[in-house]
Write an enzyme that holds these catalytic residues in place. Structure first.
Site, PDB file in Angstrom:
ATOM      1  CB  CYS A  28      -0.900   0.039   1.247  1.00 17.51           C
ATOM      2  SG  CYS A  28      -2.014  -1.360   1.427  1.00 17.51           S
ATOM      3  CB  CYS A  67      11.453  -4.075   1.532  1.00 19.54           C
ATOM      4  SG  CYS A  67      10.842  -4.988   0.095  1.00 19.54           S
ATOM      5  CG  ASP A  70      10.991  -5.406 -12.644  1.00 21.12           C
ATOM      6  OD1 ASP A  70      10.445  -6.402 -12.142  1.00 21.12           O
ATOM      7  OD2 ASP A  70      10.371  -4.583 -13.346  1.00 21.12           O
ATOM      8  CB  CYS A 102       7.189 -11.408   0.802  1.00 20.90           C
ATOM      9  SG  CYS A 102       7.227  -9.864   1.758  1.00 20.90           S
ATOM     10  CB  CYS A 131      14.120  -7.420   4.397  1.00 23.52           C
ATOM     11  SG  CYS A 131      13.119  -8.936   4.417  1.00 23.52           S
ATOM     12  CB  CYS A 160      11.627 -12.999  -1.199  1.00 24.47           C
ATOM     13  SG  CYS A 160      12.350 -11.477  -1.828  1.00 24.47           S
TER      14      CYS A 160
END
EC number: 2.4.2.14
Length: 541
Positions: A8, A285, A397, A434, A501, A504
């Site tokens: 968000c 992140c 990406d 995640c 982080c 993932c």
């Protein structure tokens, strides 16, 4: 990575000047004056629309209004929610919700359903003004199930929605219960001891107090600026820059820190910036830099554009495909363009837009809805006059579910008539879910894990790695596939690896509940259980 969904976006604005003053008091104020600073909120939300297109909303504060704080939220884009294409209806909304302070939100559903009752901000009414509040939240609580089960086990409690946003609302309410008048910074101190996960939030109450907070690990971004009597904050710096703040005024809020606006109409307002958590660890992140954020944003001192440019240079260093006059680099619009251009420049070959994006189809990563393949098929148009007979280095990406990439490769071959397609991914393979706000909660939905060597939870080196890439290329229908190594991410972002982080990519999570959920997901995958349900929604204490 356009088949993924982001969490968000959050925004806040407050004019601390005299509310009765006529006309604008600075270049940043709207013509209607500081008492209607809320008019700037839709503009801010448009600049972070990339973070969610499912719903949009805002809550405003106006001490001269019977409804001291009032919330407007709707499904759809910012333009749809605020009727920006209809002058009369938009003006009516701006007048109805006019205020000297506002918080706003754009949403994609990583937790909860896709209906209006889940749209944010969430407002909680109460007779006492300090208990009447509204808040907007970006992120995800990894221990959502634990907090949910604990709440439901106490007294005669009931939860109306399956979302961590409602959990946060009730946890804030519990801190404000009784006769206590706890400062908002202390509310955050207590919540930080119970919340495991990622969260940046903005809160506004009926006393005109505002709180803007960033989680102790700094997983989710939050930027702010203060000029004169105007305070503004947003998930991305571009929203503040386009509002008119000077670049040197815009800062990233430190993890575990909150901005609080206190005071009242008689004594005046004051801004304080204070820590609510002493956790020294950082876990920004990395996806923010390589995909999520607007390329014009700057986060935690590092430019998003320069990070993506560096990733493209990393790709160039690994390239071994023969190059001639028929070799071109083609970016997958739009987030991979910076990496593609940098890669092409390093290699000395042209970077050409062989794929044209339909600007009105939205981003399949953040739209919501189940049919990603159909959306991907109408999203890009290959140009045969550019691609025909060419050896194409197709730069993306990242690849998460592979839905978009499969469609693209097929269309580039059949419609574009390319001679060869070599996929180059400016990210390592995504091998783990995640649990902090990106919509990839299970292992089975990910593309890469199925190709990992047996007994190896992470990427193999040398021969095994190349064999794995060859299998991936065959599955996708490409001539070759190459991903970046994990260590390239920290180099490109120019952050220490232990401050990011990368769960993932590595399966190593920065919080206890993140690691616990990964163990649950691994067990479900190995036992061939149906793990289509989001892991954090079914986990129990």
């Amino acid at each position: 990575m356009s088949e993924l969904h982001h969490e968000c976006g959050v925004a806040a604005i407050y004019h601390l000047g005299t509310q009765q003053q006529d006309g604008p008091v600075s270049d940043l104020s709207p013509p209607q004056g500081p008492a209607e600073i809320s008019r700037l909120m839709p503009r801010m939300l448009l600049d972070i629309q990339n973070r969610g297109q499912l719903s949009a909303g805002m809550t405003t504060y106006n001490p001269a209004r019977q409804q001291l704080i009032d919330t407007h939220r709707k499904l759809g884009t910012v333009s749809e929610a605020f009727r920006l294409n209809h002058r009369g209806k938009c003006e009516s909304l701006m007048q109805q919700y006019a205020g000297c302070a506002a918080i706003g939100h754009v949403r994609y559903a990583t937790c909860g359903k896709e209906d209006e009752s889940y749209a944010q901000p969430f407002e909680r009414h109460h007779l006492q003004k300090h208990k009447w509040f509204s808040f907007a939240f970006n992120g995800q609580l990894a221990n959502y199930a634990q907090l949910r089960d604990k709440l439901l086990a106490e007294d005669d409690h009931h939860l109306a929605r399956a979302t961590d946003t409602e959990i946060i609302m009730h946890e804030i309410s519990r801190e404000l219960s009784g006769d206590r008048r706890m400062p908002l910074i202390d509310v955050m101190r207590h919540l930080a001891t119970r919340f495991d996960g990622a969260y940046s939030l903005a809160l506004l109450n009926a006393q005109g107090q505002m709180l803007i907070a960033r989680d102790p690990l700094g997983v989710k971004p939050m930027c702010y600026a203060i000029e004169g009597s105007l305070l503004a904050a947003a998930s991305e710096s571009v929203a503040l820059l386009n509002l008119g703040f000077q670049a040197e005024s815009i800062k990233s809020l430190e993890p575990g820190t909150a901005i609080v606006v206190n005071g009242n109409e008689k004594s005046g307002k004051e801004i304080t910036i204070e820590r609510f958590s002493d956790n020294p660890r950082r876990a920004h992140c990395f996806f923010e830099w390589i995909y999520f954020a607007n390329v014009a944003s700057n986060m935690d001192g590092r430019s998003v554009y320069l990070s993506r440019k560096a990733l493209g240079e990393e790709l160039a260093l690994l390239e071994d495909v023969p190059r001639d006059e028929d070799t071109i680099v083609v970016p997958v619009p739009d987030t991979s363009k910076a990496a593609a251009d940098a890669m092409a420049y390093k290699l000395g070959i042209p970077s050409i837009e062989g794929l044209i994006r339909n600007r009105y189809s939205g981003r399949t990563f953040i739209e919501g809805g189940a049919n990603r393949k159909a959306k991907a098929a109408i999203k890009y148009t290959p140009l045969p006059e550019v691609l025909a007979g060419k050896r194409v280095l197709l730069v993306e990406d990242s690849i998460v579910r592979s839905t978009t990439m499969r469609v693209l490769i097929s269309k580039i071959r059949e419609v574009g008539r390319a001679k060869e397609i070599h996929v180059r991914v400016a990210c390592p393979p995504i091998t783990a879910p995640c649990f902090y706000g990106i919509d990839m909660s299970t292992i089975s939905e990910l593309f890469a894990p199925a190709f990992l060597p047996v007994g190896n939870d992470h990427l193999a080196e040398g021969k095994d790695r190349e064999a794995m890439f060859a299998e991936m290329a065959e599955e996708l229908g490409a001539d070759s596939v190459r991903f970046l190594p994990v260590e390239s991410i920290a180099r490109a972002i120019e952050k220490p690896v232990d401050s990011l982080c990368q769960a993932c990519l590595t399966g190593e999570y920065p919080t206890a509940w993140g690691q616990k959920l990964y163990d649950i997901a691994l067990t479900a995958e190995k036992s061939s259980d149906d793990d289509s349900t989001r892991t954090y929604e079914v986990a129990t204490t």
